[in-house]
Design an enzyme around this catalytic site. Structure first.
Site, PDB file in Angstrom:
ATOM      1  N   GLY A  12       0.843  -1.186   0.000  1.00 52.26           N
ATOM      2  CA  GLY A  12       0.000   0.000   0.000  1.00 52.26           C
ATOM      3  C   GLY A  12       0.877   1.234   0.000  1.00 52.26           C
ATOM      4  N   CYS A 113     -10.669   1.247   9.251  1.00 49.32           N
ATOM      5  CA  CYS A 113      -9.944   1.384   7.977  1.00 49.32           C
ATOM      6  C   CYS A 113      -9.044   0.178   7.745  1.00 49.32           C
ATOM      7  CB  CYS A 113      -9.080   2.646   8.002  1.00 49.32           C
ATOM      8  SG  CYS A 113      -9.905   4.104   7.405  1.00 49.32           S
ATOM      9  N   CYS A 210      -8.919   8.973   8.749  1.00 47.74           N
ATOM     10  CA  CYS A 210      -8.348   7.995   7.825  1.00 47.74           C
ATOM     11  C   CYS A 210      -8.906   8.155   6.411  1.00 47.74           C
ATOM     12  CB  CYS A 210      -8.648   6.597   8.357  1.00 47.74           C
ATOM     13  SG  CYS A 210      -8.039   5.258   7.332  1.00 47.74           S
TER      14      CYS A 210
END
Length: 380
Positions: A12, A113, A210
């Site tokens: 990510g 998240c 987030c």
């Protein structure tokens, strides 16, 4: 022909220094690394009507982050793809975030998240679309994989440790995860980034909600929850001392931003009545009476690994807050709830997460439902 046995890792890549260095380390360790940038918030699609003070945030931050991620991927020599989980974020994270505020509770969207976006939607996309063996994130945490279980361990940098935000992960999520910077300090991460010439080396850490970023919280929440004006009442003498625009804008223990002039003593928020739309405040001299608790009911407990009653257990009620010793840990039969007794702690607020540790292992966490602050009795 030689068979390529390298494991494929999808990282990510957020455009921050932590994920940048994570990608670099994976590449240096011989993995086949693919970067994946997530854009999970759409100001227009999500009906966000920002005030003038927030105009600079409308889509700009995410695009700048993407540009940084592109520069990092090019520098390291890895491909970068972009993906959107806007619907998934709204359904699994943001709607819960709003519902908790409407219930007068203080949620932690970062935990959701991780649970639903980074280690679910992202994980599934990485495995199904990009054929990943593992996913990686730039979290300050460690994972230990064994034949039977994957263990979540505290990071070396105790000030940056992010295991608190990973407490809701399941074994199926954790067993596919890598955390390349878990053994490093933040300073070491920045040093590596500088030495390699990454554009993110001096970039400040992201803050705010987030995937949404920094916002004027009151203005932002007004887009989704109507203001509910009410009175601010001194709990000692029941006198009205001020007015507010909504109980959801205040947290238990809050001192700043109350706008109460002419008081003989500083005040803090000690209780909220959502039905009567009243915020109760108390003089600071009574802080211990209203804020100190030593017992809590924790709901929807997620165990990353089994609780071992032979090993001392501690709890963290907020990220970066000191661990609190747990004196008893009772799993309530036929539920996912636990009743805990702990050393006295201040301003433990329903809606927040209680995250549990045994030695360096994060064994899981759950949502605080009730505490015995102000001599309240816990019902279960």
């Amino acid at each position: 022909m030689e068979v390529n046995t390298k494991k494929r890792v999808v990282i990510g890549l957020s455009g921050g220094v932590d994920s940048s260095v994570s990608a670099l380390l994976l590449k240096q360790q011989g993995y086949e690394v693919i970067g994946l940038f997530m854009a999970n918030w759409d100001t227009v699609a999500n009906f966000e009507n920002n005030r003038e003070s927030d105009k600079k945030h409308q889509g700009c931050e995410s695009e700048l982050d993407y540009q940084d991620a592109q520069a990092v991927a090019q520098k390291i020599g890895i491909p970068l793809y972009r993906v959107e989980f806007i619907k998934e974020y709204w359904n699994n994270v943001f709607e819960y975030f709003l519902s908790e505020y409407q219930k007068n509770r203080t949620p932690n969207p970062d935990i959701l998240c991780n649970q639903f976006i980074k280690f679910d939607s992202f994980l599934n996309y990485a495995k199904n679309e990009l054929k990943a063996d593992y996913i990686a994130m730039g979290h300050y945490a460690k994972v230990k994989h064994t034949n039977n279980l994957s263990y979540l361990l505290k990071a070396t940098d105790v000030n940056k440790d992010q295991t608190y935000f990973l407490c809701n992960l399941k074994q199926t999520q954790l067993q596919n995860a890598l955390f390349p910077i878990g053994d490093l300090t933040k300073q070491q991460v920045r040093t590596i980034a500088k030495e390699y010439g990454l554009v993110t080396a001096n970039k400040k850490d992201s803050t705010g909600i987030c995937f949404i970023g920094e916002r004027n919280f009151k203005y932002f929440l007004e887009n989704y929850i109507p203001n509910q004006p009410g009175e601010i009442v001194n709990i000692v003498n029941n006198q009205i001392v001020g007015h507010h625009m909504g109980t959801m804008y205040y947290t238990i223990g809050q001192r700043k931003g109350l706008n109460l002039g002419g008081m003989n003593e500083r005040m803090f928020v000690c209780e909220k009545d959502i039905n009567k739309k009243i915020i109760y405040v108390s003089p600071l001299s009574l802080e211990d009476q209203y804020l100190i608790s030593n017992q809590a009911l924790v709901e929807n407990m997620n165990f990353i690994e089994p609780y071992n009653p032979q090993i001392p257990i501690s709890v963290r009620f907020r990220h970066r807050q000191n661990l609190v010793v747990v004196n008893s840990f009772l799993c309530i039969e036929n539920t996912n709830n636990v009743l805990i007794n702990y050393e006295p702690a201040k301003a433990i607020t329903p809606g927040q997460y209680a995250v549990f540790y045994q030695n360096d292992h994060c064994i899981g966490g759950g949502v605080i439902a009730q505490t015995n602050a102000n001599h309240k009795k816990i019902n279960f």
